[in-house]
Motif scaffolding. Structure first.
Motif, mmCIF file in Angstrom:
data_model
loop_
_atom_site.group_PDB
_atom_site.id
_atom_site.type_symbol
_atom_site.label_atom_id
_atom_site.label_comp_id
_atom_site.label_asym_id
_atom_site.label_seq_id
_atom_site.Cartn_x
_atom_site.Cartn_y
_atom_site.Cartn_z
ATOM 1 N N GLU A 227 0.841 -1.202 0.000
ATOM 2 C CA GLU A 227 0.000 0.000 0.000
ATOM 3 C C GLU A 227 0.875 1.250 0.000
ATOM 4 O OE1 GLU A 227 -2.942 0.096 3.049
ATOM 5 O OE2 GLU A 227 -3.409 -2.018 2.797
ATOM 6 N N ARG A 228 0.346 2.308 -0.558
ATOM 7 C CA ARG A 228 1.066 3.579 -0.592
ATOM 8 C C ARG A 228 0.825 4.347 0.696
ATOM 9 N NH1 ARG A 228 2.554 5.605 -5.885
ATOM 10 N NH2 ARG A 228 2.123 3.983 -7.406
ATOM 11 N N PHE A 229 1.871 5.023 1.144
ATOM 12 C CA PHE A 229 1.762 5.864 2.325
ATOM 13 C C PHE A 229 1.333 7.260 1.921
ATOM 14 C CE2 PHE A 229 4.755 2.692 3.958
ATOM 15 C CZ PHE A 229 4.168 2.411 5.172
ATOM 16 N N SER A 230 0.660 7.928 2.812
ATOM 17 C CA SER A 230 0.267 9.308 2.579
ATOM 18 C C SER A 230 1.503 10.200 2.606
ATOM 19 C CB SER A 230 -0.716 9.747 3.671
ATOM 20 O OG SER A 230 -0.919 11.141 3.602
ATOM 21 N N ILE A 231 1.446 11.291 1.867
ATOM 22 C CA ILE A 231 2.558 12.238 1.846
ATOM 23 C C ILE A 231 2.769 12.868 3.220
ATOM 24 C CG2 ILE A 231 1.191 14.214 1.122
ATOM 25 C CD1 ILE A 231 4.716 13.410 -0.073
ATOM 26 N N LYS A 232 1.722 12.906 4.038
ATOM 27 C CA LYS A 232 1.840 13.460 5.401
ATOM 28 C C LYS A 232 2.852 12.665 6.219
ATOM 29 C CE LYS A 232 -1.919 16.261 5.507
ATOM 30 N NZ LYS A 232 -1.922 17.611 5.880
ATOM 31 N N PHE A 233 2.919 11.358 5.992
ATOM 32 C CA PHE A 233 3.883 10.520 6.708
ATOM 33 C C PHE A 233 5.301 11.005 6.431
ATOM 34 C CE2 PHE A 233 6.803 6.926 6.565
ATOM 35 C CZ PHE A 233 6.702 6.474 7.868
ATOM 36 N N TYR A 234 5.605 11.277 5.186
ATOM 37 C CA TYR A 234 6.950 11.712 4.813
ATOM 38 C C TYR A 234 7.231 13.135 5.312
ATOM 39 C CZ TYR A 234 6.832 7.551 1.986
ATOM 40 O OH TYR A 234 6.727 6.253 1.574
ATOM 41 N N LEU A 235 6.229 13.984 5.312
ATOM 42 C CA LEU A 235 6.431 15.345 5.825
ATOM 43 C C LEU A 235 6.764 15.325 7.313
ATOM 44 C CD1 LEU A 235 3.564 17.255 3.994
ATOM 45 C CD2 LEU A 235 6.015 17.364 3.528
ATOM 46 N N VAL A 236 6.064 14.499 8.061
ATOM 47 C CA VAL A 236 6.356 14.389 9.491
ATOM 48 C C VAL A 236 7.740 13.784 9.694
ATOM 49 C CG1 VAL A 236 5.651 13.240 11.622
ATOM 50 C CG2 VAL A 236 3.950 14.330 10.189
ATOM 51 N N ALA A 237 8.116 12.810 8.883
ATOM 52 C CA ALA A 237 9.425 12.184 9.016
ATOM 53 C C ALA A 237 10.543 13.192 8.744
ATOM 54 C CB ALA A 237 9.541 11.003 8.059
ATOM 55 N N VAL A 238 10.400 14.008 7.725
ATOM 56 C CA VAL A 238 11.421 15.011 7.413
ATOM 57 C C VAL A 238 11.480 16.060 8.525
ATOM 58 C CG1 VAL A 238 12.005 16.874 5.828
ATOM 59 C CG2 VAL A 238 11.369 14.655 4.939
ATOM 60 N N ALA A 239 10.334 16.487 9.031
ATOM 61 C CA ALA A 239 10.321 17.453 10.131
ATOM 62 C C ALA A 239 10.991 16.858 11.366
ATOM 63 C CB ALA A 239 8.895 17.883 10.447
#
Length: 118
Positions: free
Chosen positions: A54-66
């Protein structure tokens, strides 16, 4: 020459013997009662939903980068705190500017909604 490395080689041999002995001992005396629940992949105690592709939401990656950005902030603050007295007011001013830039980034992330889960 070998006398210098002998304690290190002994330590490595003891560590390997302990690790292999522990695995072998647990394999010999451990209970082997597999079941469907024990063989299922464990993920936070929740039952599996969907597939692994399944694909992850872009929000997951934004939180990870933050998280990485603010984690690096803390890494830079430790050495600064160690030499704080030697740096004086100049060091405090530089760290103030550094923290100000990071707070601006945090506020930007917050206003864009990058930290909110839906």
């Amino acid at each position: 020459m070998l006398d210098i490395y002998l304690p290190i080689l002994v330590l490595i041999a003891v560590a390997l013997a302990f690790a292999l002995g522990s695995v072998l001992f647990s394999w010999l005396i451990g209970q082997k009662k597999p079941s469907a629940i024990k063989l299922a992949p464990y993920e936070c105690g929740m039952p599996l939903i969907g597939t692994a592709h399944e694909r992850f939401s872009i929000k997951f990656y934004l939180v990870a980068v933050a998280f990485i950005v603010f984690d690096i902030e803390v890494v830079f603050m430790y050495p600064w705190a160690v030499v704080f007295k030697q740096l004086g007011w100049y060091g405090a001013a530089v760290m103030g500017v550094f923290l100000f830039v990071l707070v601006i980034g945090f506020v930007y992330d917050w206003k864009k909604g990058a930290l909110e889960w839906e």
